[in-house]
Design an enzyme around this catalytic site. Structure first.
Site, PDB file in Angstrom:
ATOM      1  N   SER A   1      -0.539  -7.951   1.273  1.00 11.14           N
ATOM      2  CA  SER A   1      -1.699  -7.692   2.126  1.00 11.14           C
ATOM      3  C   SER A   1      -2.853  -8.509   1.575  1.00 11.14           C
ATOM      4  CB  SER A   1      -2.083  -6.210   2.080  1.00 11.14           C
ATOM      5  OG  SER A   1      -3.345  -6.018   2.667  1.00 11.14           O
TER       6      SER A   1
ATOM      7  N   TYR B   1      -4.362   1.346  -2.824  1.00 10.71           N
ATOM      8  CA  TYR B   1      -3.492   0.485  -1.994  1.00 10.71           C
ATOM      9  C   TYR B   1      -3.674  -0.978  -2.421  1.00 10.71           C
ATOM     10  CZ  TYR B   1      -1.682  -1.816   2.272  1.00 10.71           C
ATOM     11  OH  TYR B   1      -0.997  -2.612   3.163  1.00 10.71           O
TER      12      TYR B   1
HETATM   13  N1  LIG Z   1      -0.649  -3.223   9.686  1.00  8.61           N
HETATM   14  C1  LIG Z   1      -1.514  -3.795   8.851  1.00  8.61           C
HETATM   15  O1  LIG Z   1      -2.738  -3.908   9.142  1.00  8.61           O
HETATM   16  C2  LIG Z   1      -1.023  -4.359   7.546  1.00  8.61           C
HETATM   17  C3  LIG Z   1      -1.871  -5.257   6.867  1.00  8.61           C
HETATM   18  C4  LIG Z   1      -1.448  -5.793   5.658  1.00  8.61           C
HETATM   19  C5  LIG Z   1      -0.207  -5.460   5.146  1.00  8.61           C
HETATM   20  N2  LIG Z   1       0.591  -4.588   5.815  1.00  8.61           N
HETATM   21  C6  LIG Z   1       1.898  -4.255   5.212  1.00  8.61           C
HETATM   22  O2  LIG Z   1       2.923  -4.585   6.143  1.00  8.61           O
HETATM   23  C7  LIG Z   1       4.073  -3.767   5.889  1.00  8.61           C
HETATM   24  C8  LIG Z   1       4.586  -3.207   7.214  1.00  8.61           C
HETATM   25  O3  LIG Z   1       3.589  -2.392   7.791  1.00  8.61           O
HETATM   26  P1  LIG Z   1       3.413  -2.203   9.362  1.00  8.61           P
HETATM   27  O4  LIG Z   1       1.976  -2.395   9.630  1.00  8.61           O
HETATM   28  O5  LIG Z   1       4.403  -3.002  10.106  1.00  8.61           O
HETATM   29  O6  LIG Z   1       3.716  -0.617   9.458  1.00  8.61           O
HETATM   30  P2  LIG Z   1       4.548   0.284  10.501  1.00  8.61           P
HETATM   31  O7  LIG Z   1       4.419  -0.224  11.894  1.00  8.61           O
HETATM   32  O8  LIG Z   1       4.088   1.686  10.212  1.00  8.61           O
HETATM   33  O9  LIG Z   1       6.074   0.106  10.017  1.00  8.61           O
HETATM   34  C9  LIG Z   1       6.507   0.599   8.786  1.00  8.61           C
HETATM   35  C10 LIG Z   1       8.016   0.437   8.672  1.00  8.61           C
HETATM   36  O10 LIG Z   1       8.411   0.835   7.341  1.00  8.61           O
HETATM   37  C11 LIG Z   1       9.378   1.877   7.416  1.00  8.61           C
HETATM   38  N3  LIG Z   1       9.153   2.759   6.271  1.00  8.61           N
HETATM   39  C12 LIG Z   1       8.016   3.446   5.971  1.00  8.61           C
HETATM   40  N4  LIG Z   1       8.209   4.182   4.866  1.00  8.61           N
HETATM   41  C13 LIG Z   1       9.484   3.950   4.451  1.00  8.61           C
HETATM   42  C14 LIG Z   1      10.264   4.469   3.392  1.00  8.61           C
HETATM   43  N5  LIG Z   1       9.810   5.376   2.540  1.00  8.61           N
HETATM   44  N6  LIG Z   1      11.534   4.014   3.249  1.00  8.61           N
HETATM   45  C15 LIG Z   1      12.049   3.117   4.147  1.00  8.61           C
HETATM   46  N7  LIG Z   1      11.348   2.614   5.174  1.00  8.61           N
HETATM   47  C16 LIG Z   1      10.084   3.053   5.337  1.00  8.61           C
HETATM   48  C17 LIG Z   1       9.139   2.537   8.778  1.00  8.61           C
HETATM   49  O11 LIG Z   1      10.290   3.195   9.321  1.00  8.61           O
HETATM   50  P3  LIG Z   1      10.608   4.783   9.039  1.00  8.61           P
HETATM   51  O12 LIG Z   1       9.330   5.536   9.285  1.00  8.61           O
HETATM   52  O13 LIG Z   1      11.719   5.145   9.975  1.00  8.61           O
HETATM   53  O14 LIG Z   1      11.041   4.854   7.614  1.00  8.61           O
HETATM   54  C18 LIG Z   1       8.798   1.317   9.633  1.00  8.61           C
HETATM   55  O15 LIG Z   1       9.985   0.654  10.016  1.00  8.61           O
HETATM   56  C19 LIG Z   1       3.629  -2.700   4.875  1.00  8.61           C
HETATM   57  O16 LIG Z   1       4.098  -3.059   3.593  1.00  8.61           O
HETATM   58  C20 LIG Z   1       2.100  -2.770   4.921  1.00  8.61           C
HETATM   59  O17 LIG Z   1       1.528  -2.388   3.688  1.00  8.61           O
HETATM   60  C21 LIG Z   1       0.218  -4.035   7.005  1.00  8.61           C
END
Ligand SMILES: NC(=O)c1ccc[n+]([C@@H]2O[C@H](COP(=O)([O-])OP(=O)(O)OC[C@H]3O[C@@H](n4cnc5c(N)ncnc54)[C@H](OP(=O)(O)O)[C@@H]3O)[C@@H](O)[C@H]2O)c1
Length: 262
Positions: free
Chosen positions: A136, A146
């Site tokens: 991130s 975080y």
């Molecule tokens: N969205 C943003 O603004 C943003 C910005 C910077 C970085 N990121 C990073 O991008 C990555 C993906 O985030 P996203 O925004 O795409 O979030 P998201 O839409 O909430 O997706 C999260 C995914 O991770 C899985 N997951 C969550 N907890 C888990 C666990 N304990 N074990 C296995 N799988 C798990 C979820 O499926 P289940 O719930 O079925 O497990 C889902 O498939 C993260 O690492 C986040 O920190 C996001």
């Protein structure tokens, strides 16, 4: 590239990596907790793109489950790992929820280390492979726990990239800014406080991340606006980064330690 394992491949950024790779004919192994959603996403991807999609239901907060996924990587047929699973965390270090802090470390700190280590050794022996760690842009700040976890994941990626120089294995840390996914709904963030121009689409993050991995870049910062923000953060002295982090954090809603207890 023939077979990619994506953690958190059922939603948001992970799902867009899955789509982009499947579009190129890459078969998939999707890892997430919810088995019904895994099955539905797998059926959708194989129906749309004609690729084989395997699913692995695992909670990456559990060390046994981390080991199961690492075992799948050690089978030796996976040539792309996307370490993506994660969740929003607003948990103060002083007086916060210790169990939640441990869980966040397992999912966004330990799991990427264990999985990248398992993948790296088989990929090094094969002389090829990609490891993408979804970090991130907040890793470049000092806003909260975080940011600290993501800073660890960034450092880990750079160290692994150095260890693997000359082996044919590419390590790329992807640093998205605010991206429209379920992350913010699950974390109950106040999306409306973030100006519109700062939002990225998850498809853009995946496309830029894959393009940068292909180009051999160790750090991928999707979009020109976030590249500029990252360049400013890099140029500032540490004290100024802390002052800026405090200002940004101060403009956000109060800490909430109940982010993700599923
Ligand atoms: N969205 C943003 O603004 C943003 C910005 C910077 C970085 N990121 C990073 O991008 C990555 C993906 O985030 P996203 O925004 O795409 O979030 P998201 O839409 O909430 O997706 C999260 C995914 O991770 C899985 N997951 C969550 N907890 C888990 C666990 N304990 N074990 C296995 N799988 C798990 C979820 O499926 P289940 O719930 O079925 O497990 C889902 O498939 C993260 O690492 C986040 O920190 C996001």
């Amino acid at each position: 590239m023939q077979l990619a394992l994506i953690t958190g491949g059922t939603s948001g950024i992970g799902l867009e990596f899955a789509r982009a790779l499947a579009r190129d004919g890459v078969n998939l192994v999707l890892v997430a907790r919810d088995p019904a959603r895994l099955d539905a996403v797998a059926a959708g991807l194989s129906g749309t793109f004609g690729v084989a999609v395997e699913t692995l239901a695992a909670d990456l907060a559990s060390r046994d489950d981390q080991e199961r996924v690492a075992g799948r990587l050690r089978a030796g047929d996976i040539d792309v790992l996307v370490n993506n699973a994660g969740f929003s965390l607003k948990n103060p270090l002083a007086g916060g929820d210790d169990a939640l802090a441990d869980r966040a470390y397992e999912v966004m700190g330990r799991a990427p280390r264990v999985l990248a280590g398992a993948a790296a050794s088989v990929m090094r022996d094969a002389g090829r492979g990609w490891i993408l760690n979804i970090v991130s842009v907040s890793a470049l700040t000092r806003q909260d726990s975080y940011s600290a976890l993501k800073a660890y994941a960034l450092a880990l990626s750079e160290v692994l990239a150095l260890e693997l120089v000359g082996t044919g294995v590419q390590v790329t840390a992807v640093l998205p800014g605010w991206t429209r996914t379920e992350f913010h709904d699950r974390g109950r963030s106040k999306r409306s406080k973030v100006p519109g121009f700062l939002w990225l689409s998850p498809a853009r993050v995946a496309a830029d991340g894959l393009r940068d991995a292909r180009a051999g870049r160790v750090i991928s910062i999707p979009s020109k606006r976030y590249k500029l923000i990252a360049a400013i953060l890099h140029a500032l002295p540490a004290g100024a980064v802390r002052a800026l982090s405090r200002k940004v954090k101060g403009s956000r809603p109060a800490p909430n330690s109940q982010e993700d207890h599923r």
